[in-house]
Design an enzyme around this catalytic site. Structure first.
Site, PDB file in Angstrom:
ATOM      1  N   ASN A  83      -4.925   1.991  -1.632  1.00  0.00           N
ATOM      2  CA  ASN A  83      -5.399   0.609  -1.803  1.00  0.00           C
ATOM      3  C   ASN A  83      -6.030   0.384  -3.167  1.00  0.00           C
ATOM      4  O   ASN A  83      -6.339  -0.751  -3.514  1.00  0.00           O
ATOM      5  CB  ASN A  83      -6.367   0.205  -0.672  1.00  0.00           C
ATOM      6  CG  ASN A  83      -7.714   0.893  -0.800  1.00  0.00           C
ATOM      7  OD1 ASN A  83      -7.832   1.946  -1.407  1.00  0.00           O
ATOM      8  ND2 ASN A  83      -8.734   0.299  -0.213  1.00  0.00           N
ATOM      9  N   ASP A 140     -10.552   2.869   1.909  1.00  0.00           N
ATOM     10  CA  ASP A 140     -10.886   2.252   3.207  1.00  0.00           C
ATOM     11  C   ASP A 140     -11.687   3.199   4.105  1.00  0.00           C
ATOM     12  O   ASP A 140     -12.738   2.823   4.631  1.00  0.00           O
ATOM     13  CB  ASP A 140      -9.610   1.817   3.947  1.00  0.00           C
ATOM     14  CG  ASP A 140      -9.026   0.531   3.381  1.00  0.00           C
ATOM     15  OD1 ASP A 140      -9.767  -0.215   2.709  1.00  0.00           O
ATOM     16  OD2 ASP A 140      -7.834   0.269   3.624  1.00  0.00           O
ATOM     17  N   LYS A 195       0.810  -1.229   0.000  1.00  0.00           N
ATOM     18  CA  LYS A 195       0.000   0.000   0.000  1.00  0.00           C
ATOM     19  C   LYS A 195       0.844   1.282   0.000  1.00  0.00           C
ATOM     20  O   LYS A 195       0.373   2.325  -0.436  1.00  0.00           O
ATOM     21  CB  LYS A 195      -0.947   0.015   1.208  1.00  0.00           C
ATOM     22  CG  LYS A 195      -2.123  -0.948   1.069  1.00  0.00           C
ATOM     23  CD  LYS A 195      -3.103  -0.755   2.222  1.00  0.00           C
ATOM     24  CE  LYS A 195      -4.268  -1.712   2.093  1.00  0.00           C
ATOM     25  NZ  LYS A 195      -5.297  -1.490   3.118  1.00  0.00           N
TER      26      LYS A 195
HETATM   27  P1  NDP Z   1      -1.981  -2.769  10.914  1.00  0.00           P
HETATM   28  O1  NDP Z   1      -1.084  -3.915  11.146  1.00  0.00           O
HETATM   29  O2  NDP Z   1      -1.553  -1.642  10.066  1.00  0.00           O
HETATM   30  O3  NDP Z   1      -2.393  -2.146  12.347  1.00  0.00           O
HETATM   31  C1  NDP Z   1      -2.864  -2.945  13.399  1.00  0.00           C
HETATM   32  C2  NDP Z   1      -3.215  -2.069  14.601  1.00  0.00           C
HETATM   33  O4  NDP Z   1      -3.846  -2.892  15.577  1.00  0.00           O
HETATM   34  C3  NDP Z   1      -2.002  -1.436  15.268  1.00  0.00           C
HETATM   35  O5  NDP Z   1      -2.383  -0.178  15.763  1.00  0.00           O
HETATM   36  C4  NDP Z   1      -1.718  -2.414  16.414  1.00  0.00           C
HETATM   37  O6  NDP Z   1      -1.106  -1.800  17.537  1.00  0.00           O
HETATM   38  C5  NDP Z   1      -3.116  -2.831  16.796  1.00  0.00           C
HETATM   39  N1  NDP Z   1      -3.154  -4.157  17.413  1.00  0.00           N
HETATM   40  C6  NDP Z   1      -2.810  -5.341  16.856  1.00  0.00           C
HETATM   41  N2  NDP Z   1      -3.014  -6.348  17.733  1.00  0.00           N
HETATM   42  C7  NDP Z   1      -3.494  -5.785  18.868  1.00  0.00           C
HETATM   43  C8  NDP Z   1      -3.896  -6.297  20.138  1.00  0.00           C
HETATM   44  N3  NDP Z   1      -3.852  -7.602  20.403  1.00  0.00           N
HETATM   45  N4  NDP Z   1      -4.343  -5.423  21.056  1.00  0.00           N
HETATM   46  C9  NDP Z   1      -4.382  -4.094  20.802  1.00  0.00           C
HETATM   47  N5  NDP Z   1      -4.017  -3.548  19.621  1.00  0.00           N
HETATM   48  C10 NDP Z   1      -3.580  -4.389  18.666  1.00  0.00           C
HETATM   49  O7  NDP Z   1      -3.339  -3.395  10.367  1.00  0.00           O
HETATM   50  P2  NDP Z   1      -4.462  -2.683   9.469  1.00  0.00           P
HETATM   51  O8  NDP Z   1      -4.794  -1.388  10.103  1.00  0.00           O
HETATM   52  O9  NDP Z   1      -4.068  -2.720   8.063  1.00  0.00           O
HETATM   53  O10 NDP Z   1      -5.683  -3.706   9.628  1.00  0.00           O
HETATM   54  C11 NDP Z   1      -6.398  -3.808  10.835  1.00  0.00           C
HETATM   55  C12 NDP Z   1      -7.660  -4.624  10.583  1.00  0.00           C
HETATM   56  O11 NDP Z   1      -8.515  -3.901   9.710  1.00  0.00           O
HETATM   57  C13 NDP Z   1      -7.411  -5.976   9.911  1.00  0.00           C
HETATM   58  O12 NDP Z   1      -8.168  -6.947  10.601  1.00  0.00           O
HETATM   59  C14 NDP Z   1      -7.959  -5.773   8.520  1.00  0.00           C
HETATM   60  O13 NDP Z   1      -8.499  -6.970   7.977  1.00  0.00           O
HETATM   61  C15 NDP Z   1      -9.080  -4.782   8.779  1.00  0.00           C
HETATM   62  N6  NDP Z   1      -9.482  -4.008   7.618  1.00  0.00           N
HETATM   63  C16 NDP Z   1     -10.795  -4.025   7.275  1.00  0.00           C
HETATM   64  C17 NDP Z   1     -11.242  -3.325   6.212  1.00  0.00           C
HETATM   65  C18 NDP Z   1     -12.691  -3.373   5.871  1.00  0.00           C
HETATM   66  O14 NDP Z   1     -13.049  -2.953   4.773  1.00  0.00           O
HETATM   67  N7  NDP Z   1     -13.576  -3.828   6.748  1.00  0.00           N
HETATM   68  C19 NDP Z   1     -10.340  -2.518   5.380  1.00  0.00           C
HETATM   69  C20 NDP Z   1      -8.966  -2.519   5.840  1.00  0.00           C
HETATM   70  C21 NDP Z   1      -8.571  -3.258   6.912  1.00  0.00           C
HETATM   71  P3  NDP Z   1       0.496  -1.504  17.580  1.00  0.00           P
HETATM   72  O15 NDP Z   1       0.704  -0.253  16.793  1.00  0.00           O
HETATM   73  O16 NDP Z   1       0.773  -1.308  19.025  1.00  0.00           O
HETATM   74  O17 NDP Z   1       1.172  -2.710  17.005  1.00  0.00           O
END
Ligand code: NDP
Length: 284
Positions: A92, A108, A71
């Site tokens: 995206n 998104d 991305k």
């Molecule tokens: P990223 O890896 O970019 O970010 C993940 C985020 O979640 C980070 O802020 C991370 O925190 C946090 N995180 C991960 N695990 C935990 C946990 N156990 N407890 C607390 N915080 C946590 O992922 P994306 O943002 O790209 O994707 C996130 C979700 O969004 C995915 O499940 C994806 O499938 C979904 N999504 C859905 C879309 C839709 O159309 N419905 C579109 C795009 C994405 P830290 O920074 O501390 O690591």
């Protein structure tokens, strides 16, 4: 001119990409629309990404979606970015224009806002709390700021990323923005109108999990939404509903962003309800 045996090509590049459900809803939409388009789910590694981008032009594709890990890498291949994609710093959806130039959009956050609007909820003037500060959170926070949110609070495990996102919102919109480090039993700010889980917690196969917050701080009257789309109803949403909140599934966001992509490529309206139905069947 004779019969046209050639289809217009679109698809997604990612790695891993096998479990990406976008192709199922997009192909169903093309068929219902009577469009001679195809959508192919393609594994493209980081190393092969330049070749894949050259192939977009060589194969005369109409456009392509990017998912992990492409991305941001795609930015250097684009001729123009939408204002929001330029602030978010990630794309995206690529559209190949008539003259062969490449336009980048991030659907998104817009998909999220549209899904909320379809559920009768507006962003303008609202106080929003976002759990997570990754790609999805970034797209939602930036678009919510541009759509006139009053205040956006980002809560993230890694506090520095929450700070960075709050600054991005502050610098590019009129919204107030705040950042919080995620604490054990994190309380949801009392003034929250709209709470969003933008972490992957709860995504299949991890379907029993939910973000570690104090669920009793979710109040009746809040709108609570998830970016997780599979399952369509996550434990996060079930807990929120039990406290009287109105819930909006991540499945709507997925369908709405997919519908926007189709419109960017075909210039026709996409059958959103059908796309949601196809996704729901897929995840059942
Ligand atoms: P990223 O890896 O970019 O970010 C993940 C985020 O979640 C980070 O802020 C991370 O925190 C946090 N995180 C991960 N695990 C935990 C946990 N156990 N407890 C607390 N915080 C946590 O992922 P994306 O943002 O790209 O994707 C996130 C979700 O969004 C995915 O499940 C994806 O499938 C979904 N999504 C859905 C879309 C839709 O159309 N419905 C579109 C795009 C994405 P830290 O920074 O501390 O690591």
């Amino acid at each position: 001119m004779g019969k046209n045996y050639r289809a217009e090509l679109t698809g997604v590049f990612g790695d891993p990409v096998d479990g990406n459900p976008t192709g199922v809803m997009t192909e169903a939409a093309y068929e219902a629309m009577g469009q001679n388009f195809r959508y192919i789910t393609m594994k493209v590694t980081k190393e092969d990404f330049p070749d894949a981008m050259r192939a977009v032009k060589a194969l005369h594709m109409k456009g392509v979606n990017l998912t992990m890990p492409h991305k941001i890498a795609v930015l250097s291949w684009l001729d123009e970015l939408s204002p929001a994609a330029s602030i978010i710093g990630a794309v995206n959806t690529v559209v190949v224009r008539e003259d062969g130039t490449l336009f980048g959009e991030n659907t998104d956050g817009k998909g999220f806002i549209q899904a909320l609007a379809n559920a009768g909820e507006q962003i303008e003037g609202k106080t929003i709390t976002i759990l997570g500060a990754g790609g999805a959170a970034r797209a939602i926070a930036v678009e919510a700021g541009l759509a006139g949110a009053k205040k956006i609070t980002v809560i993230n495990r890694t506090e520095a990323k929450a700070q960075e996102l709050a600054e991005l919102v502050r610098g590019n919109s009129k919204a107030e923005a705040a950042a919080l480090a995620w604490e054990d039993g994190q309380k949801i700010p009392e003034d929250t109108d709209i709470l969003i889980n933008a972490t992957p917690v709860g995504l299949a196969p991890d379907i029993g999990s939910k973000p570690a917050i104090d669920y009793d701080t979710i109040k009746a009257g809040m709108v609570v939404s998830d970016v997780v789309f599979n399952p369509a109803v996550t434990p996060f949403l079930t807990e929120a509903e039990a406290r009287g909140a109105k819930t909006v599934s991540g499945l709507g966001m997925l369908a709405c962003q997919g519908a926007r992509n189709i419109t960017l490529w075909t210039r026709q309206e996409a059958p959103l309800e059908l796309m949601e139905k196809v996704l729901a069947q897929e995840f059942a």
